[in-house]
Design a protein around this motif. Structure first.
Motif, PDB file in Angstrom:
ATOM      1  N   HIS A  55      73.378 128.379 -51.373  1.00  0.00           N
ATOM      2  CA  HIS A  55      74.531 129.275 -51.258  1.00  0.00           C
ATOM      3  C   HIS A  55      74.312 130.462 -52.191  1.00  0.00           C
ATOM      4  O   HIS A  55      74.040 130.289 -53.381  1.00  0.00           O
ATOM      5  CB  HIS A  55      75.823 128.542 -51.611  1.00  0.00           C
ATOM      6  N   GLY A  56      74.428 131.678 -51.648  1.00  0.00           N
ATOM      7  CA  GLY A  56      73.983 132.859 -52.363  1.00  0.00           C
ATOM      8  C   GLY A  56      74.793 133.251 -53.572  1.00  0.00           C
ATOM      9  O   GLY A  56      74.329 134.061 -54.378  1.00  0.00           O
ATOM     10  N   ASN A  86      68.531 131.125 -50.211  1.00  0.00           N
ATOM     11  CA  ASN A  86      69.200 132.188 -49.444  1.00  0.00           C
ATOM     12  C   ASN A  86      69.099 133.509 -50.202  1.00  0.00           C
ATOM     13  O   ASN A  86      70.063 133.994 -50.802  1.00  0.00           O
ATOM     14  CB  ASN A  86      70.653 131.824 -49.154  1.00  0.00           C
ATOM     15  N   PHE A 103      77.372 132.963 -48.034  1.00  0.00           N
ATOM     16  CA  PHE A 103      76.394 133.112 -46.963  1.00  0.00           C
ATOM     17  C   PHE A 103      76.689 134.408 -46.236  1.00  0.00           C
ATOM     18  O   PHE A 103      77.696 135.071 -46.496  1.00  0.00           O
ATOM     19  CB  PHE A 103      76.392 131.915 -46.015  1.00  0.00           C
ATOM     20  N   LEU A 108      74.194 127.829 -44.857  1.00  0.00           N
ATOM     21  CA  LEU A 108      72.817 127.348 -44.717  1.00  0.00           C
ATOM     22  C   LEU A 108      72.714 125.849 -44.984  1.00  0.00           C
ATOM     23  O   LEU A 108      71.732 125.217 -44.612  1.00  0.00           O
ATOM     24  CB  LEU A 108      71.906 128.137 -45.666  1.00  0.00           C
ATOM     25  N   GLU A 125      70.891 132.750 -41.686  1.00  0.00           N
ATOM     26  CA  GLU A 125      70.697 131.491 -42.403  1.00  0.00           C
ATOM     27  C   GLU A 125      69.853 130.505 -41.599  1.00  0.00           C
ATOM     28  O   GLU A 125      68.983 129.824 -42.147  1.00  0.00           O
ATOM     29  CB  GLU A 125      72.049 130.875 -42.764  1.00  0.00           C
ATOM     30  N   ARG A 128      66.272 131.465 -41.721  1.00  0.00           N
ATOM     31  CA  ARG A 128      65.690 131.125 -43.029  1.00  0.00           C
ATOM     32  C   ARG A 128      65.413 129.627 -43.115  1.00  0.00           C
ATOM     33  O   ARG A 128      64.365 129.209 -43.649  1.00  0.00           O
ATOM     34  CB  ARG A 128      66.640 131.550 -44.143  1.00  0.00           C
TER      35      ARG A 128
END
Length: 324
Positions: A55-56, A86, A103, A108, A125, A128
């Motif tokens: 999680h960004g 991410n 996200f 993700l 996501e 990735r």
């Protein structure tokens, strides 16, 4: 486009007490996958991966990995990998709006189903996840570092398999281990068959180390990584890892009910904290529209209650402590 449940509460004033790390030196990596770096001891042993930034906006994890990489941490045996997952969402992190970059298109940590990974649809996501999947298929032991939006006692989520529970207990920090089957709206990385299937020896766990933007969360993550590497024999005598913390009393709990918010009006009857224990069965804890949510058993552990859950997302998990 899906929206982060965190981003639905912009009026809440969450404090960011840690600084976004500079991970530019690690973006290229050395594995052929951006953000992934491996260090090999040259000696037999497992391939252990510690991941952050699934999680960004969870920046405690990359702080930990950046510190360990800069300190030159290498495994005494086997291979140790560090992953910043991410990168695109992390690139949009803004401490003035810290909940907005969990996200970009979708979570993700809800796409790790083979049917989804092999399917036709695309998102940033999901693409990735497909990019890093060949790497994940080489990992023997996975630690996925996370933090939490709402106040909660730190814990390790082990998934259902006994191998995951054993791994989590061996790590030791946090001392609370919760076995659960995940979320109705998608499979987590630790639920990926390589780690969740009884047919493989590979194991994974997810560390929820505390609230997102607190220094104590960074400290807990460092202790967790150190516990993992000591448990598996990868921590050398000269490794730059913190010393073991005082041993906590290990506790194991199993989720009996995962409560999903079915309406946009889900509300707890009071402000609960993750780790709270409700002594009596049938205690009212929330209303989901007109539906009462009550505890299914005595001594019910509340696992990570989301105080403002979005419809279709997990509001709280209810768990029973295991004897001993």
């Amino acid at each position: 486009m899906n929206r982060s449940p965190d981003s639905l509460s912009p009026m809440l004033d969450f404090k960011v007490r840690i600084s976004r790390p500079d991970i530019a030196p690690w973006i290229a990596g050395n594995t052929g996958i951006p953000g992934f770096t491996s260090r090999d001891s040259g000696r037999p042993g497992p391939h252990v991966a510690v991941l952050s930034l699934v999680h960004g906006n969870e920046i405690a994890g990359p702080i930990v990995l950046d510190r360990l990489l800069r300190a030159g941490l290498r495994p005494a045996t086997g291979k140790l990998s560090f992953g910043f997952v991410n990168l695109d969402a992390f690139g949009q992190f803004d401490p003035r709006r810290p909940t907005a970059s969990r996200f970009l298109d979708e979570d993700l940590n809800r796409v790790w189903d083979k049917a989804i990974l092999d399917g036709p649809r695309h998102s940033r996501e999901l693409d990735r996840a497909r990019e890093i999947r060949p790497f994940i298929d080489t990992v023997d032991v996975l630690m996925d570092l996370h933090s939490m939006l709402w106040p909660s006692e730190p814990l390790i989520l082990s998934g259902v398999p006994e191998k995951g529970k054993a791994l989590a207990r061996g790590i030791g920090t946090p001392s609370l281990v919760v076995a659960d089957s995940g979320h109705v709206n998608g499979r987590r990385l630790i639920d990926y068959p390589r780690f969740s299937s009884a047919e493989t020896p590979c194991a994974g766990c997810l560390v929820e180390a505390g609230q997102h933007w607190e220094e104590t969360t960074v400290d807990t993550m460092l202790d967790s990584v150190a516990g993992l590497l000591r448990h598996l024999g990868l921590a050398g005598a000269d490794s730059p890892l913190p010393p073991p913390p005082p041993a906590g009393v290990p506790r194991m709990a199993t989720v009996t009910t995962a409560v999903t918010a079915m309406t946009s009006g889900f509300a707890f009857v009071q402000t609960y904290r993750g780790g709270d224990v409700i002594p009596r069965r049938n205690t009212l804890i929330a209303m989901d529209g007109g539906t009462e949510i009550r505890t299914p058993h005595d001594d019910c552990l509340l696992v990570m209650p989301a105080l403002r859950p979005s419809r279709g997302h997990t509001a709280v998990r209810l768990a029973r402590f295991e004897p001993g």
